[in-house]
Design a protein around this motif. Structure first.
Motif, PDB file in Angstrom:
ATOM      1  N   SER A   1       3.877   1.767  -9.223  1.00  0.00           N
ATOM      2  CA  SER A   1       2.559   2.407  -9.203  1.00  0.00           C
ATOM      3  C   SER A   1       2.107   2.688  -7.768  1.00  0.00           C
ATOM      4  CB  SER A   1       1.532   1.506  -9.899  1.00  0.00           C
ATOM      5  OG  SER A   1       1.470   0.228  -9.267  1.00  0.00           O
ATOM      6  N   THR A   2       2.724   1.993  -6.829  1.00  0.00           N
ATOM      7  CA  THR A   2       2.412   2.206  -5.405  1.00  0.00           C
ATOM      8  C   THR A   2       2.941   3.568  -4.965  1.00  0.00           C
ATOM      9  OG1 THR A   2       2.664  -0.163  -5.048  1.00  0.00           O
ATOM     10  CG2 THR A   2       2.724   1.233  -3.093  1.00  0.00           C
ATOM     11  N   PRO A   3       2.204   4.288  -4.121  1.00  0.00           N
ATOM     12  CA  PRO A   3       2.710   5.570  -3.617  1.00  0.00           C
ATOM     13  C   PRO A   3       4.016   5.384  -2.842  1.00  0.00           C
ATOM     14  CG  PRO A   3       0.378   5.306  -3.090  1.00  0.00           C
ATOM     15  CD  PRO A   3       0.848   3.993  -3.629  1.00  0.00           C
ATOM     16  N   VAL A   4       4.917   6.355  -2.989  1.00  0.00           N
ATOM     17  CA  VAL A   4       6.199   6.331  -2.284  1.00  0.00           C
ATOM     18  C   VAL A   4       6.293   7.584  -1.427  1.00  0.00           C
ATOM     19  CG1 VAL A   4       8.711   6.218  -2.483  1.00  0.00           C
ATOM     20  CG2 VAL A   4       7.268   5.091  -4.209  1.00  0.00           C
ATOM     21  N   THR A   5       6.674   7.405  -0.168  1.00  0.00           N
ATOM     22  CA  THR A   5       6.917   8.533   0.725  1.00  0.00           C
ATOM     23  C   THR A   5       8.358   8.468   1.218  1.00  0.00           C
ATOM     24  OG1 THR A   5       6.034   9.761   2.615  1.00  0.00           O
ATOM     25  CG2 THR A   5       6.228   7.379   2.879  1.00  0.00           C
ATOM     26  N   VAL A   6       8.866   9.584   1.721  1.00  0.00           N
ATOM     27  CA  VAL A   6      10.238   9.643   2.222  1.00  0.00           C
ATOM     28  C   VAL A   6      10.214   9.770   3.734  1.00  0.00           C
ATOM     29  CG1 VAL A   6      12.368  10.985   2.302  1.00  0.00           C
ATOM     30  CG2 VAL A   6      11.189  10.642   0.117  1.00  0.00           C
ATOM     31  N   ILE A   7      10.882   8.838   4.402  1.00  0.00           N
ATOM     32  CA  ILE A   7      11.071   8.906   5.856  1.00  0.00           C
ATOM     33  C   ILE A   7      12.558   8.661   6.122  1.00  0.00           C
ATOM     34  CG2 ILE A   7      10.501   7.953   8.114  1.00  0.00           C
ATOM     35  CD1 ILE A   7       7.831   7.045   6.986  1.00  0.00           C
TER      36      ILE A   7
ATOM     37  N   SER B   1      16.648   9.255  -7.945  1.00  0.00           N
ATOM     38  CA  SER B   1      17.649   8.605  -8.792  1.00  0.00           C
ATOM     39  C   SER B   1      17.416   7.107  -8.999  1.00  0.00           C
ATOM     40  CB  SER B   1      19.044   8.809  -8.186  1.00  0.00           C
ATOM     41  OG  SER B   1      19.146   8.159  -6.927  1.00  0.00           O
ATOM     42  N   SER B   2      16.402   6.548  -8.346  1.00  0.00           N
ATOM     43  CA  SER B   2      16.160   5.105  -8.430  1.00  0.00           C
ATOM     44  C   SER B   2      15.221   4.779  -9.586  1.00  0.00           C
ATOM     45  CB  SER B   2      15.555   4.587  -7.119  1.00  0.00           C
ATOM     46  OG  SER B   2      15.121   3.251  -7.262  1.00  0.00           O
ATOM     47  N   THR B   3      15.709   4.008 -10.556  1.00  0.00           N
ATOM     48  CA  THR B   3      14.849   3.589 -11.657  1.00  0.00           C
ATOM     49  C   THR B   3      13.786   2.605 -11.180  1.00  0.00           C
ATOM     50  OG1 THR B   3      16.446   1.854 -12.229  1.00  0.00           O
ATOM     51  CG2 THR B   3      16.658   3.954 -13.368  1.00  0.00           C
ATOM     52  N   VAL B   4      14.101   1.818 -10.163  1.00  0.00           N
ATOM     53  CA  VAL B   4      13.130   0.854  -9.634  1.00  0.00           C
ATOM     54  C   VAL B   4      11.969   1.586  -8.966  1.00  0.00           C
ATOM     55  CG1 VAL B   4      12.768  -1.009  -7.969  1.00  0.00           C
ATOM     56  CG2 VAL B   4      14.853  -0.952  -9.346  1.00  0.00           C
ATOM     57  N   LEU B   5      12.280   2.516  -8.072  1.00  0.00           N
ATOM     58  CA  LEU B   5      11.212   3.237  -7.384  1.00  0.00           C
ATOM     59  C   LEU B   5      10.413   4.099  -8.361  1.00  0.00           C
ATOM     60  CD1 LEU B   5      13.056   4.352  -4.106  1.00  0.00           C
ATOM     61  CD2 LEU B   5      11.441   2.466  -4.405  1.00  0.00           C
ATOM     62  N   GLY B   6      11.079   4.594  -9.395  1.00  0.00           N
ATOM     63  CA  GLY B   6      10.387   5.424 -10.378  1.00  0.00           C
ATOM     64  C   GLY B   6       9.358   4.668 -11.190  1.00  0.00           C
ATOM     65  N   ARG B   7       9.453   3.343 -11.257  1.00  0.00           N
ATOM     66  CA  ARG B   7       8.506   2.537 -12.034  1.00  0.00           C
ATOM     67  C   ARG B   7       7.320   2.057 -11.215  1.00  0.00           C
ATOM     68  NH1 ARG B   7      13.316  -0.087 -14.069  1.00  0.00           N
ATOM     69  NH2 ARG B   7      12.861  -1.868 -12.716  1.00  0.00           N
TER      70      ARG B   7
ATOM     71  N   ALA C   1      10.983   5.372   1.058  1.00  0.00           N
ATOM     72  CA  ALA C   1      12.383   5.613   0.705  1.00  0.00           C
ATOM     73  C   ALA C   1      13.000   6.454   1.809  1.00  0.00           C
ATOM     74  CB  ALA C   1      12.482   6.342  -0.633  1.00  0.00           C
ATOM     75  N   THR C   2      14.307   6.362   1.983  1.00  0.00           N
ATOM     76  CA  THR C   2      14.932   7.053   3.106  1.00  0.00           C
ATOM     77  C   THR C   2      15.437   8.444   2.762  1.00  0.00           C
ATOM     78  OG1 THR C   2      17.000   5.886   2.615  1.00  0.00           O
ATOM     79  CG2 THR C   2      15.580   4.942   4.327  1.00  0.00           C
ATOM     80  N   SER C   3      15.400   8.833   1.484  1.00  0.00           N
ATOM     81  CA  SER C   3      15.809  10.195   1.129  1.00  0.00           C
ATOM     82  C   SER C   3      15.199  10.582  -0.206  1.00  0.00           C
ATOM     83  CB  SER C   3      17.333  10.308   1.044  1.00  0.00           C
ATOM     84  OG  SER C   3      17.823   9.634  -0.105  1.00  0.00           O
ATOM     85  N   PRO C   4      14.935  11.884  -0.420  1.00  0.00           N
ATOM     86  CA  PRO C   4      14.431  12.328  -1.724  1.00  0.00           C
ATOM     87  C   PRO C   4      15.422  12.046  -2.849  1.00  0.00           C
ATOM     88  CG  PRO C   4      14.234  14.072  -0.060  1.00  0.00           C
ATOM     89  CD  PRO C   4      15.055  12.981   0.545  1.00  0.00           C
ATOM     90  N   GLU C   5      16.724  12.154  -2.553  1.00  0.00           N
ATOM     91  CA  GLU C   5      17.741  11.916  -3.573  1.00  0.00           C
ATOM     92  C   GLU C   5      17.684  10.479  -4.090  1.00  0.00           C
ATOM     93  OE1 GLU C   5      18.812  15.627  -1.698  1.00  0.00           O
ATOM     94  OE2 GLU C   5      18.063  13.723  -0.934  1.00  0.00           O
ATOM     95  N   TYR C   6      17.550   9.535  -3.168  1.00  0.00           N
ATOM     96  CA  TYR C   6      17.496   8.140  -3.605  1.00  0.00           C
ATOM     97  C   TYR C   6      16.227   7.877  -4.402  1.00  0.00           C
ATOM     98  CZ  TYR C   6      18.642   3.219  -3.637  1.00  0.00           C
ATOM     99  OH  TYR C   6      18.994   1.959  -4.053  1.00  0.00           O
ATOM    100  N   LEU C   7      15.128   8.468  -3.963  1.00  0.00           N
ATOM    101  CA  LEU C   7      13.868   8.300  -4.679  1.00  0.00           C
ATOM    102  C   LEU C   7      13.980   8.853  -6.097  1.00  0.00           C
ATOM    103  CD1 LEU C   7      10.873   7.647  -4.905  1.00  0.00           C
ATOM    104  CD2 LEU C   7      10.371   9.777  -3.686  1.00  0.00           C
TER     105      LEU C   7
ATOM    106  N   ASP D   1       0.810  -1.227   0.000  1.00  0.00           N
ATOM    107  CA  ASP D   1       0.000   0.000   0.000  1.00  0.00           C
ATOM    108  C   ASP D   1       0.843   1.277   0.000  1.00  0.00           C
ATOM    109  OD1 ASP D   1      -2.613  -1.255   0.153  1.00  0.00           O
ATOM    110  OD2 ASP D   1      -2.020  -1.853   2.177  1.00  0.00           O
ATOM    111  N   LEU D   2       2.037   1.199   0.542  1.00  0.00           N
ATOM    112  CA  LEU D   2       2.897   2.370   0.613  1.00  0.00           C
ATOM    113  C   LEU D   2       4.352   1.901   0.662  1.00  0.00           C
ATOM    114  CD1 LEU D   2       2.934   5.521   1.015  1.00  0.00           C
ATOM    115  CD2 LEU D   2       3.106   5.062   3.467  1.00  0.00           C
ATOM    116  N   VAL D   3       5.209   2.571  -0.080  1.00  0.00           N
ATOM    117  CA  VAL D   3       6.639   2.267  -0.076  1.00  0.00           C
ATOM    118  C   VAL D   3       7.374   3.441   0.557  1.00  0.00           C
ATOM    119  CG1 VAL D   3       8.684   1.913  -1.530  1.00  0.00           C
ATOM    120  CG2 VAL D   3       6.530   0.768  -2.096  1.00  0.00           C
TER     121      VAL D   3
END
Length: 238
Positions: free
Chosen positions: A21-27, A13-19, A5-11, A1-3
């Motif tokens: 469809s699940t929402p991604v938040t940064v914590i 630059s990540s081709t995996v996270l960019g693909r 990531a630990t930083s905006p930079e990683y989010l 339901d939610l993924v």
């Protein structure tokens, strides 16, 4: 339901996270300062007697992606002292590089140290060095510890959380990966100006307090779980 990531930079630059469809938040990852030992004055003095103060410190597992060969190369003709604490599979090659460059007097490999010893070294150092050069270094918890201790940092731009923790010209310096000359130039600025190091270190501490405490991390995860629990599932909608 939610993924998460630990930083905006990683989010970004990540081709995996960019693909996804699940929402991604940064914590961001955080640490609890109260979990770290307060070093005894005698322990601090013991390390000061051995290494002095104002040295440049690395603490971590000696792995292939830590870029320590760059740090050792940057020590050539550098007037300060570099301290490397930790064990790992790259230790033998680092020791060989130190010997081959004749840097035994300026680069000190300490091996594994205790948490109390780590806090002693963080108190005594001028700055924290983090030359990781590959994306395998996704975040950099040692940088968070350095910021917690009010130390300026030198790290590399690799598109991950390292440049989220260490902000160029604000909490330290971010240089290109695998560039010993640029890394040495950043160390020289801090070596030659204790006041600049203190200013950047104070800003690093403020950055830690605003984003990287354990309580901030826990609060953000609690909010994320509440968000997931309040979103209707497809079964609920029917």
């Amino acid at each position: 339901d939610l993924v998460v990531a630990t930083s905006p930079e990683y989010l970004r630059s990540s081709t995996v996270l960019g693909r996804l469809s699940t929402p991604v938040t940064v914590i961001p990852n955080g640490v609890d300062e109260r979990a770290y030992p307060q070093p005894a004055p005698q322990a601090i003095e013991r390390w000061r007697d051995r290494l002095g103060d104002g040295f440049f410190l690395f603490v971590g597992v000696l792995r292939y992606y830590k870029g320590l060969h760059v740090l050792v190369e940057a020590a050539r003709n550098f007037p300060g002292r570099i301290v490397i604490a930790g064990e790992g599979p790259e230790r033998a090659s680092i020791e060989q590089q130190v010997r081959s460059l004749g840097l035994q007097e300026s680069v000190h490999l300490l091996g594994r140290i205790s948490d109390e010893d780590k806090m002693c070294l963080l108190q005594l150092c001028r700055a924290f060095t983090f030359p990781s050069h590959l994306r395998s270094e996704a975040f950099g918890m040692s940088l968070v510890e350095a910021a917690m201790c009010g130390k300026p940092m030198i790290s590399c731009s690799i598109g991950t959380g390292t440049s989220f923790i260490n902000l160029n010209d604000q909490t330290g310096y971010v240089v290109e990966p695998e560039d010993p000359q640029a890394f040495q130039a950043a160390m020289l600025r801090l070596h030659q100006s204790p006041s600049l190091a203190a200013t950047l270190g104070a800003q690093a501490r403020t950055h830690y307090e605003s984003l990287f405490t354990a309580s901030a991390m826990a609060g953000a995860y609690l909010q994320a779980y509440r968000q997931v629990l309040t979103v209707p599932t497809p079964a609920d909608r029917h």
